[in-house]
Design an enzyme around this catalytic site. Sequence first.
Site, PDB file in Angstrom:
ATOM      1  N   ASP A 102     -48.405 -43.336  37.007  1.00 17.50           N
ATOM      2  CA  ASP A 102     -48.537 -42.561  38.161  1.00 17.50           C
ATOM      3  C   ASP A 102     -47.135 -42.433  38.472  1.00 17.50           C
ATOM      4  OD1 ASP A 102     -49.021 -43.001  41.882  1.00 17.50           O
ATOM      5  OD2 ASP A 102     -46.929 -43.369  41.527  1.00 17.50           O
ATOM      6  N   HIS A 327     -56.255 -47.352  39.142  1.00 11.69           N
ATOM      7  CA  HIS A 327     -55.145 -46.040  39.030  1.00 11.69           C
ATOM      8  C   HIS A 327     -53.937 -47.365  38.328  1.00 11.69           C
ATOM      9  CE1 HIS A 327     -52.624 -42.928  39.902  1.00 11.69           C
ATOM     10  NE2 HIS A 327     -51.404 -43.809  40.922  1.00 11.69           N
TER      11      HIS A 327
END
Length: 352
Positions: A102, A327
């Site tokens: 991220d 994610h």
Amino acid sequence: MKPIMERKIPVGDGLHLHAVEAGEGPLLLMIHGFPGLAWSWRHQMLPFAAAGFRAVAIDSLGYGGSDRPLDPALYASDRMQAYLLALLDHYGADRAVVIGQDFGAQYAWNLAVRAPGRVRALVATIPYDYDLAGRALLGAAERLPPGAPARPDMASPDHRPSERFAAMAQAHFVHFHYFQTVGPADRELGGALADYLRRSFHALSAAGDLWAWKALPSEGTGYLDALPPAPPLPWPWLSEAEFATFVARYDHADPARRMIGGLNSYRTADRNWEIGRAWADADVTVPTLMLLGAADPSFAFFPDWEDRLRRRVPGLAGIVAIEGAGHLVQQEKPEAFNAAVLDFLAGLQSDF
């Protein structure tokens, strides 16, 4: 092997970062995103140490045990790079393996491009230059004619990120835009810490629905309105005790500082976009592994990332998509994640 240790490391600007470390050998630095912590790498510390690395995971600035200044300028990419280089210097490492997830991947890509001599190898979970402050691998030159309105693009060489986020917000709620204003998100998320983390973790996972916010208007909508309720813990990849650790380490006596690391990462998008102009045409030459969750919901922002990535990352050793992971790939499927990283690094053994 030495036990896991924790320390506070001075990195400049009068600031300190909290680091967790295990093992001895070449430095392997892990950088989390939002929401995340050094704790996000709990499944990687000992396996990477056992493989012969000095495994270090940090709480990035504004998170966990690291300092949490309010000033967004301290979170800009030039400052973040300086802090990471200070960490490498602290450990006496000329170069390091850098793994980023991220926002941590954004910092890792930047380090590989802007200080390639300090990076032995790179592992990233989101594409190069497709982040909030990126240009979608299209280079520095603008594509739209002068005076053209901003388009609702995640990454682009045209218009500042905040202008593009505002264009997105004309159609529906989008947290990129909501987070730009200091105050509302700080109060909302800081005042509902456990609820926000639970909903966000689930929405970002392979089982979640990150895109529910597209059905809501910007006006009058907060992020908790846009994140679906999460099922009760435990989940296959997150126990109640693990989640409680996240909540405790995010907590802070000042509610405005509970989420400041993540929120300021969004608020520096315009500044980072300007800083990034100087490197927008630079390719990534260090050995690189792109390691993603096959069900990562954020990849809906990046429809043609793979072709562009292959052209702009000549150091690319491979792209590995881990099935059943979203994610938060290193937490959702740690065994597959660790195996892919160690296999990649084994191929570079002569470089260590």
